[in-house]
Scaffold this motif. Structure first.
Motif, short mmCIF file in Angstrom:
data_model
loop_
_atom_site.label_atom_id
_atom_site.label_comp_id
_atom_site.label_asym_id
_atom_site.label_seq_id
_atom_site.Cartn_x
_atom_site.Cartn_y
_atom_site.Cartn_z
N GLY A 68 58.11 20.73 44.89
CA GLY A 68 59.24 20.94 45.80
C GLY A 68 59.15 22.33 46.40
N ASP A 89 55.61 18.79 48.47
CA ASP A 89 57.00 18.56 48.88
C ASP A 89 57.05 17.22 49.61
OD1 ASP A 89 59.55 20.71 49.15
OD2 ASP A 89 59.67 18.89 50.39
N TYR A 94 58.70 20.67 56.20
CA TYR A 94 58.48 21.86 55.37
C TYR A 94 56.97 22.07 55.15
CZ TYR A 94 63.46 21.80 53.87
OH TYR A 94 64.83 21.83 53.81
N ASP A 112 55.68 12.72 47.20
CA ASP A 112 56.98 12.42 46.59
C ASP A 112 56.83 12.53 45.07
OD1 ASP A 112 59.31 11.39 45.57
OD2 ASP A 112 59.40 9.68 46.95
N ALA A 113 57.49 13.50 44.50
CA ALA A 113 57.35 13.76 43.06
C ALA A 113 57.94 12.64 42.20
CB ALA A 113 58.01 15.08 42.71
N LYS A 130 60.92 25.79 41.80
CA LYS A 130 62.08 26.63 42.12
C LYS A 130 63.06 25.73 42.87
CE LYS A 130 61.89 30.34 45.02
NZ LYS A 130 62.95 30.22 46.04
C1 LIG Z 1 66.32 23.43 47.03
S1 LIG Z 1 64.84 23.14 47.88
C2 LIG Z 1 63.80 24.43 47.25
C3 LIG Z 1 62.60 24.72 48.09
C4 LIG Z 1 61.72 25.86 47.57
N1 LIG Z 1 61.19 25.57 46.26
C5 LIG Z 1 62.50 27.15 47.56
O1 LIG Z 1 62.90 27.59 46.48
O2 LIG Z 1 62.70 27.73 48.63
C6 LIG Z 1 64.26 21.68 47.03
C7 LIG Z 1 62.94 21.18 47.55
O3 LIG Z 1 62.55 20.04 46.79
C8 LIG Z 1 62.04 19.07 47.67
N2 LIG Z 1 62.12 17.75 47.07
C9 LIG Z 1 63.26 17.05 46.78
N3 LIG Z 1 62.93 15.84 46.27
C10 LIG Z 1 61.58 15.79 46.21
C11 LIG Z 1 60.65 14.82 45.76
N4 LIG Z 1 61.06 13.63 45.28
N5 LIG Z 1 59.34 15.10 45.84
C12 LIG Z 1 58.90 16.30 46.32
N6 LIG Z 1 59.74 17.26 46.77
C13 LIG Z 1 61.06 17.01 46.72
C14 LIG Z 1 62.88 19.22 48.92
O4 LIG Z 1 62.28 18.64 50.05
C15 LIG Z 1 63.03 20.73 49.00
O5 LIG Z 1 62.00 21.32 49.73
#
Ligand SMILES: C[S@@+](CC[C@H](N)C(=O)[O-])C[C@H]1O[C@@H](n2cnc3c(N)ncnc32)[C@H](O)[C@@H]1O
Length: 268
Positions: A68, A89, A94, A112-113, A130
Motif C-alpha cells: 500500500g 498498491d 498512485y 491487490d494485496a 505505512k
Molecule cells: C492510507 S494510504 C497510505 C499510502 C502510503 N503508504 C503513505 O503512507 O503515504 C493506504 C494505501 O493502501 C492502498 N491499498 C488499500 N487497499 C489495498 C489493497 N487491497 N492492495 C494494495 N493496496 C491497497 C491504498 O490504495 C493507499 O495507497
C-alpha cells in the motif's frame, strides 16, 4: 453548548475515506496520497519513528516490500539501503505517480494485496506498511508465505486525531468514545497476537501537530473529497471555524494530537 457545525459526512457527495472510490478521487485530484493541510509537528514525528524502525532491519542484501505504498514517496526514502525494494498498491494512479522518476533499484507494481501475491515463497526480508493493508491478519497466508523465516514485518497506522479537535468543532468532527484508546490498543493487541508472528513491539503513541490556519481544519476534514463538496463546507463552516480557531490557537498553531499504532513482528 458549543454550536453544532455543518457535518459534511451527511452530505450525499461525501465519499467514505480510505475506500477505493476515495483513493481514486485523490489520485485524480492530486496524483498521490499527500496531506494537503499546512502544519508543523513536535518531535519526534510518527513517520520519523517508523523510518528509524524500518532502517534498523535494512542491509545491503535485503529484499523489501512496501504494501500500500501510495505514490511511493516514503518507499523512495530507502533507496540504496537494500538490494531490492518493491512497492505495491491497488491504485493505478498512485503507482503511475510512483513510477515517475523511480530509480532502477525500486520497482512499483499495481497489486491487490487481498489477492494471491505475485511473489515467490520466502521472497522478502522486510515487509512493511505505512497505513496500508496488513498482510498478517489471522487466516491470511500470503504475508507468511512471501516473508522469509526470521524476516521482519512492520506496520504504522494512524488511528485518528483529537487533542481537543473533536470537541472544539462538534458536527464537523465527531467525538471519540471515552474508551477510544483502550479500544484501539485492544484491536492492535489482538491483531498482533492472532497472527503467527513473534512479537517484537506494539506501541500506541501520540504525535502532536499544530494546524497553521482555520482553513487547515477544513482541508483536513475534506481530504480526498470532491471540490464541489469542499465549496459547500467552506461556505457553511469557515466563519465559525475561524472564530473557534483564533480563540484556541497557540503561537505555533492549533494543537491537535494524532494517535498511531506501531507493530513490529518477526516471521517464524
Ligand atoms: C492510507 S494510504 C497510505 C499510502 C502510503 N503508504 C503513505 O503512507 O503515504 C493506504 C494505501 O493502501 C492502498 N491499498 C488499500 N487497499 C489495498 C489493497 N487491497 N492492495 C494494495 N493496496 C491497497 C491504498 O490504495 C493507499 O495507497
Amino acid at each position: 453548548m458549543p454550536k453544532l457545525l455543518f457535518d459534511p459526512k451527511k452530505h450525499p457527495d461525501w465519499i467514505l475515506p480510505q475506500t477505493a472510490e476515495w483513493h481514486a478521487n485523490l489520485a485524480l485530484e492530486s496524483g498521490g496520497y499527500k496531506y494537503p493541510w499546512k502544519s508543523v509537528f513536535d518531535e519526534p514525528r510518527a513517520e520519523v519513528i517508523f523510518t528509524e524502525k524500518i532502517s534498523a532491519f535494512l542491509h545491503q542484501n535485503a529484499r523489501v516490500l512496501d504494501v500500500g505504498c501510495g505514490h511511493g514517496e516514503f518507499t523512495k526514502t530507502f533507496e540504496h539501503r537494500a538490494k531490492e525494494i518493491m512497492g505495491i498498491d491497488v491504485n493505478e494512479g498512485y503507482i503511475a505517480s510512483a513510477n515517475e522518476g523511480a530509480s532502477e533499484s525500486i520497482k512499483f507494481l499495481v497489486v491487490d494485496a487481498n489477492k494471491p501475491l505475485p511473489f515467490f515463497d520466502d521472497s522478502f526480508d522486510v515487509i512493511y506498511t505505512k497505513k496500508g493493508p496488513w498482510l498478517f491478519h489471522k487466516g491470511m497466508e500470503e504475508g507468511h508465505r512471501i516473508i522469509k523465516p526470521g524476516g521482519t514485518t512492520l506496520g504504522l497506522y494512524h488511528c485518528g486525531t483529537d487533542g481537543g479537535l473533536r470537541s472544539l468543532f462538534p458536527g464537523l468532527y465527531s467525538p471519540h468514545p471515552d474508551s477510544y484508546l483502550e479500544d484501539i490498543t485492544a484491536k492492535f493487541e489482538s491483531q498482533m497476537s492472532e497472527s503467527n508472528l513473534e512479537r517484537i513491539e506494539l506501541r500506541i503513541f501520540e504525535e502532536v501537530e499544530y494546524l497553521l490556519a482555520p482553513e487547515d481544519v477544513l482541508i483536513k476534514k475534506c481530504f480526498g473529497q470532491k471540490e464541489s463538496l469542499k465549496k459547500i463546507v467552506w461556505q457553511e463552516c469557515l466563519k465559525d471555524v475561524e472564530d473557534i480557531f483564533y480563540q484556541h490557537t497557540t503561537p505555533r498553531g492549533l494543537r491537535v494530537v494524532n494517535y498511531h499504532a506501531l507493530m513490529v513482528g518477526r516471521a517464524r
